[in-house]
Enzyme design. Structure first.
Site, PDB file in Angstrom:
ATOM      1  CB  SER A 158      86.492  79.913 -67.885  1.00 18.95           C
ATOM      2  OG  SER A 158      85.096  80.020 -68.005  1.00 18.95           O
TER       3      SER A 158
ATOM      4  CE1 TYR B 277      86.520  85.383 -68.553  1.00 19.01           C
ATOM      5  CE2 TYR B 277      85.134  83.520 -69.155  1.00 19.01           C
ATOM      6  CZ  TYR B 277      85.924  84.188 -68.232  1.00 19.01           C
ATOM      7  OH  TYR B 277      86.109  83.644 -66.974  1.00 19.01           O
TER       8      TYR B 277
HETATM    9  N1  NAD Z   1      83.424  84.271 -61.527  1.00 10.97           N
HETATM   10  C1  NAD Z   1      83.156  83.340 -62.425  1.00 10.97           C
HETATM   11  O1  NAD Z   1      81.978  83.044 -62.712  1.00 10.97           O
HETATM   12  C2  NAD Z   1      84.262  82.618 -63.111  1.00 10.97           C
HETATM   13  C3  NAD Z   1      83.961  81.453 -63.835  1.00 10.97           C
HETATM   14  C4  NAD Z   1      84.994  80.788 -64.471  1.00 10.97           C
HETATM   15  C5  NAD Z   1      86.291  81.254 -64.389  1.00 10.97           C
HETATM   16  N2  NAD Z   1      86.534  82.397 -63.698  1.00 10.97           N
HETATM   17  C6  NAD Z   1      87.905  82.879 -63.665  1.00 10.97           C
HETATM   18  O2  NAD Z   1      88.362  82.868 -62.338  1.00 10.97           O
HETATM   19  C7  NAD Z   1      89.352  83.896 -62.150  1.00 10.97           C
HETATM   20  C8  NAD Z   1      89.013  84.700 -60.914  1.00 10.97           C
HETATM   21  O3  NAD Z   1      87.782  85.343 -61.144  1.00 10.97           O
HETATM   22  P1  NAD Z   1      86.873  85.922 -59.966  1.00 10.97           P
HETATM   23  O4  NAD Z   1      85.530  85.368 -60.151  1.00 10.97           O
HETATM   24  O5  NAD Z   1      87.555  85.790 -58.668  1.00 10.97           O
HETATM   25  O6  NAD Z   1      86.809  87.444 -60.435  1.00 10.97           O
HETATM   26  P2  NAD Z   1      87.149  88.814 -59.685  1.00 10.97           P
HETATM   27  O7  NAD Z   1      86.770  89.890 -60.622  1.00 10.97           O
HETATM   28  O8  NAD Z   1      86.555  88.810 -58.313  1.00 10.97           O
HETATM   29  O9  NAD Z   1      88.731  88.739 -59.528  1.00 10.97           O
HETATM   30  C9  NAD Z   1      89.612  89.029 -60.564  1.00 10.97           C
HETATM   31  C10 NAD Z   1      90.801  89.765 -59.982  1.00 10.97           C
HETATM   32  O10 NAD Z   1      91.732  89.998 -61.041  1.00 10.97           O
HETATM   33  C11 NAD Z   1      92.225  91.329 -60.897  1.00 10.97           C
HETATM   34  N3  NAD Z   1      92.697  91.835 -62.182  1.00 10.97           N
HETATM   35  C12 NAD Z   1      91.949  92.180 -63.253  1.00 10.97           C
HETATM   36  N4  NAD Z   1      92.740  92.665 -64.219  1.00 10.97           N
HETATM   37  C13 NAD Z   1      94.008  92.585 -63.761  1.00 10.97           C
HETATM   38  C14 NAD Z   1      95.268  92.943 -64.288  1.00 10.97           C
HETATM   39  N5  NAD Z   1      95.376  93.484 -65.508  1.00 10.97           N
HETATM   40  N6  NAD Z   1      96.370  92.732 -63.544  1.00 10.97           N
HETATM   41  C15 NAD Z   1      96.278  92.208 -62.288  1.00 10.97           C
HETATM   42  N7  NAD Z   1      95.103  91.877 -61.731  1.00 10.97           N
HETATM   43  C16 NAD Z   1      93.986  92.062 -62.456  1.00 10.97           C
HETATM   44  C17 NAD Z   1      91.028  92.132 -60.383  1.00 10.97           C
HETATM   45  O11 NAD Z   1      91.438  93.357 -59.782  1.00 10.97           O
HETATM   46  C18 NAD Z   1      90.434  91.134 -59.403  1.00 10.97           C
HETATM   47  O12 NAD Z   1      90.976  91.282 -58.107  1.00 10.97           O
HETATM   48  C19 NAD Z   1      89.351  84.703 -63.444  1.00 10.97           C
HETATM   49  O13 NAD Z   1      90.409  84.283 -64.260  1.00 10.97           O
HETATM   50  C20 NAD Z   1      88.040  84.324 -64.094  1.00 10.97           C
HETATM   51  O14 NAD Z   1      88.076  84.470 -65.491  1.00 10.97           O
HETATM   52  C21 NAD Z   1      85.579  83.075 -63.040  1.00 10.97           C
END
Ligand code: NAD
Length: 309
Positions: free
Chosen positions: A177, A190
């Protein structure tokens, strides 16, 4: 005399490689970089049940890869599987796995090796966020952030890296991130876990080079906020420099980075400048930039992890 020759040799090899790196990068600024073929690869995506994980699965489905989808949420994962099959994937395997639990990771990884084979592209994408002031974060949320956002990466690499090393073939993708590059208030657990994920992936990248396992590629992705629901409610004061990103744009860039074997991907571009500025600006000037860009306010209207996909 012989030692001086060796030193000169060493220096010339270094200069050759260093210059080649620059020239290659310059060349690919004007020419499109060739994309690798991933049909037939076995792609494991953690957190495939929604958001970025789901969209990545659908992209790989179009490219003829075998999909191994892990999520803690079986319903979301099944939905991704259904969509991936509709998008053309013929081999899709779903597993319910709590990536935050070491024994669960090892159990499901063994099942994957027996039922599908050796994973060749591994995308550590599952993530969680708390989004509170440090002193208000319950201890169990801090533990969960570390369990899912970084410790899981260790267990999953341990399970799948040996086969990649034996074949000197594979690709490790870490979804970190922008909060893994620059600290943000109200994201202490985080940020710490995402900095760790970045450091872990970069360390393994270098370890593989040191051990001449250059057939195993690495891509480390650091995006700012994305409209997936994970950071629902967050705002940005400067939508030109730091826009809240569209999931499709992010996934386009991630796929491009994977297929062209790009190591670092920061989104948006402003993050490259922000990191450069941070490396030499006095801390007080850096804080002034944060105040000017209202960075301290981005988490004020954070609502939490909403599922949209
Ligand atoms: N959305 C943002 O703004 C953003 C920004 C930077 C980085 N990210 C990173 O991108 C990645 C994807 O995020 P996203 O935006 O698609 O979020 P999201 O919440 O839509 O997806 C995350 C997924 O991870 C799964 N998950 C959570 N805990 C888990 C566990 N213990 N075991 C297995 N699966 C698990 C959830 O069920 C979900 O399907 C993450 O690592 C997040 O930190 C997101």
């Amino acid at each position: 005399m012989l030692s001086k020759m060796n030193d000169l040799n060493h220096l010339l090899i270094f200069l050759g490689k260093f210059t080649y790196g620059f020239l290659e990068a310059l060349f690919y600024m004007i020419a499109p970089k060739p994309k690798k073929n991933v049909s037939g690869e076995i792609v494991l995506i953690t957190g495939a049940g929604s958001g970025i994980g789901r969209l990545l699965a659908l992209r790989f489905a179009h490219l003829g890869a075998t999909l191994v989808l892990w999520d803690i949420n079986p319903e979301g994962n099944q939905e991704t599987s259904k969509l991936a099959k509709e998008a053309g994937a013929s081999r899709v395997y779903t597993y319910t796995c709590n990536c935050g639990q070491r024994q669960d990771v090892y159990r499901v990884a063994d099942q994957v090796k027996k039922e599908v084979g050796d994973v060749t592209i591994l995308i550590n994408n599952a993530g969680v966020v708390t989004g509170k002031r440090f002193l208000e974060i319950p201890d169990e949320c801090i533990e969960k952030a570390f369990d899912v956002n970084i410790k899981a990466h260790f267990w999953i690499y341990k399970a799948f890296l040996p086969a990649m090393m034996a074949n000197n073939h594979g690709h490790l993708v870490c979804i970190s991130s922008s909060a893994g590059l620059l600290g943000v208030n109200k994201l202490s657990d985080y940020c710490a876990s995402k900095f760790a994920a970045f450091g872990f992936a970069e360390s393994i990248f270098l370890e593989l080079h040191a051990e001449r396992k250059t057939g195993i590629k690495t891509t480390i992705v650091c995006p700012f906020f994305i409209k997936t629901g994970m950071f629902e409610g967050c705002t940005t004061a400067n939508s030109h420099l730091l826009p809240i990103l569209e999931p499709k744009y992010v996934v386009d860039k991630i796929m491009d980075a994977i297929l062209t074997e790009q190591v670092y991907l920061y989104l948006p571009k402003f993050l490259y400048y922000a990191l450069f500025l941070k490396s030499f600006l006095p801390a007080k000037s850096g804080v002034a930039v944060c105040e000017y860009m209202k960075i301290f306010d981005v988490m004020n209207s954070f609502k939490g992890q909403l599922k949209k996909f």
